[in-house]
Design an enzyme around this catalytic site. Structure first.
Site, PDB file in Angstrom:
ATOM      1  N   ASN A  76       1.052  -1.302   0.000  1.00  0.00           N
ATOM      2  CA  ASN A  76      -0.050   0.038   0.083  1.00  0.00           C
ATOM      3  C   ASN A  76       0.769   1.311  -0.028  1.00  0.00           C
ATOM      4  OD1 ASN A  76       0.503   0.975   2.595  1.00  0.00           O
ATOM      5  ND2 ASN A  76      -0.588  -0.808   3.501  1.00  0.00           N
ATOM      6  N   ARG A  80      -0.698 -11.537   2.019  1.00  0.00           N
ATOM      7  CA  ARG A  80      -1.811 -11.423   3.087  1.00  0.00           C
ATOM      8  C   ARG A  80      -2.598 -12.945   3.039  1.00  0.00           C
ATOM      9  NH1 ARG A  80      -4.372  -6.510   5.986  1.00  0.00           N
ATOM     10  NH2 ARG A  80      -4.179  -8.207   7.805  1.00  0.00           N
ATOM     11  N   ARG A  94      -8.950  -2.769  -2.541  1.00  0.00           N
ATOM     12  CA  ARG A  94      -8.802  -3.922  -1.970  1.00  0.00           C
ATOM     13  C   ARG A  94     -10.152  -4.961  -2.256  1.00  0.00           C
ATOM     14  NH1 ARG A  94      -4.526  -4.552   1.750  1.00  0.00           N
ATOM     15  NH2 ARG A  94      -3.120  -3.261   0.898  1.00  0.00           N
ATOM     16  N   HIS A  96      -8.542   1.376   2.321  1.00  0.00           N
ATOM     17  CA  HIS A  96      -9.493   0.335   3.114  1.00  0.00           C
ATOM     18  C   HIS A  96     -10.568   1.231   3.400  1.00  0.00           C
ATOM     19  CE1 HIS A  96      -6.954  -3.316   4.174  1.00  0.00           C
ATOM     20  NE2 HIS A  96      -7.753  -3.702   3.143  1.00  0.00           N
ATOM     21  N   ASP A 149     -11.924   1.255   6.349  1.00  0.00           N
ATOM     22  CA  ASP A 149     -11.792   1.674   7.717  1.00  0.00           C
ATOM     23  C   ASP A 149     -10.725   2.889   7.926  1.00  0.00           C
ATOM     24  OD1 ASP A 149      -9.545   0.201   7.486  1.00  0.00           O
ATOM     25  OD2 ASP A 149     -10.129  -0.945   9.121  1.00  0.00           O
ATOM     26  N   CYS A 207      -7.656  -0.879  12.502  1.00  0.00           N
ATOM     27  CA  CYS A 207      -7.081  -2.120  11.817  1.00  0.00           C
ATOM     28  C   CYS A 207      -6.502  -3.338  12.764  1.00  0.00           C
ATOM     29  CB  CYS A 207      -5.921  -1.748  10.842  1.00  0.00           C
ATOM     30  SG  CYS A 207      -6.282  -0.334   9.648  1.00  0.00           S
TER      31      CYS A 207
END
Ligand code: ARG
Length: 258
Positions: A14, A83, A130, A159, A161, A252
């Site tokens: 990112n 991930r 994402r 993201h 959030d 996160c």
């Protein structure tokens, strides 16, 4: 939450991550411990832990495990191979505790609570960076809830959030610059909005955890802190600089369990 026993910055996936700006791991451990103490002692909630697997430096960001609704977990389907290694560990944790585990269609990326947050019964869901928008249809059908899809346009707020958090079914805190104009109109049409200033959005102000009338936010966001306090919230701020280097902060580092 997941203690940062194997936390590190070993790849760049990112806009925040740079191998030339790696976290100070002992400071990261202290910052995480403070977040844990605030959650358990100040806020007073129960926190469950998952051990960090050695080969998954980003597993500390448990928000990306999936989305928990009651005794069901809607598991993530991570975009990046780095991930994807986390998925079996999260899956096993929930299976061992008797959760019903649901997986998104293989062709639809979905990064859990990182891209899906409830405002009352409505699910706000981010896409483009994402999660794929096709995951929103799966969420809506699986949960039988209204899903509002919001397009993220800036790589720094990749993201949902990182760009927004609901305070209730009516009120949403957000950083407008993270969203396309249609998403902004949809938010305006459905919610009362509190805007975050750009300099505080860059300090991950939107990456806050709301527990009733208490809010845990990353340090360095005094304007939003004052605004929320004036609305009757009790606000705790925690320094999380070493996690922001990997592109994550308070929210996160946590996943809601009901
Ligand atoms: N380095 C992690 C990634 O890029 C950070 C994840 C942050 N999590 C979040 N819910 N925003 O995937």
């Amino acid at each position: 939450m997941c203690a940062p026993d194997a936390y590190d910055l070993r790849y760049e996936i990112n806009a925040w991550m740079s191998l030339k700006n790696r976290p100070d791991l002992s400071l990261a451990t202290q910052q995480w411990a403070q977040l844990y103490r605030v959650m358990t002692e100040s806020v007073g909630i129960q926190v469950e832990l998952i051990p960090q697997a050695a080969e998954t430096p980003d597993m500390v960001f448990t928000a990306n495990a999936g989305l928990v609704v009651g005794r069901r977990i809607l598991l993530s389907n991570f975009r990046h191979p780095e991930r994807q290694l986390e998925a079996p560990y999260f899956r096993a944790w929930f299976e061992q505790r008797g959760y019903e585990v649901l997986v998104p269609p293989e062709t639809c990326k979905f990064e859990g609570e990182g891209d899906a947050l409830f405002a009352g019964d409505t699910l706000l869901a981010g896409y483009l960076k994402r999660s794929d928008i096709c995951s929103h249809q799966w969420l809506s059908e699986t949960l039988q809830r209204r899903v509002i899809s919001l397009e993220l346009v800036d790589p720094r707020w990749y993201h949902l959030d990182t760009a927004l958090f609901p305070l209730s079914d009516e009120w949403v805190v957000y950083y407008p610059g993270a969203f396309d104009s249609y998403a902004r109109r949809v938010l305006e049409a459905n919610f009362q909005l509190i805007e975050v200033a750009p300099e505080e959005a860059l300090k991950f102000a939107c990456n806050s955890v709301v527990i009733g009338d208490q809010i845990v936010m990353p340090a360095g966001c005094p304007k939003l802190q004052t605004e929320l306090q004036s609305r009757g919230f009790r606000v705790y701020s925690v320094p999380l600089s070493e996690f922001i280097k990997s592109g994550g902060a308070a929210k996160c580092l946590t996943l809601y369990l009901e």
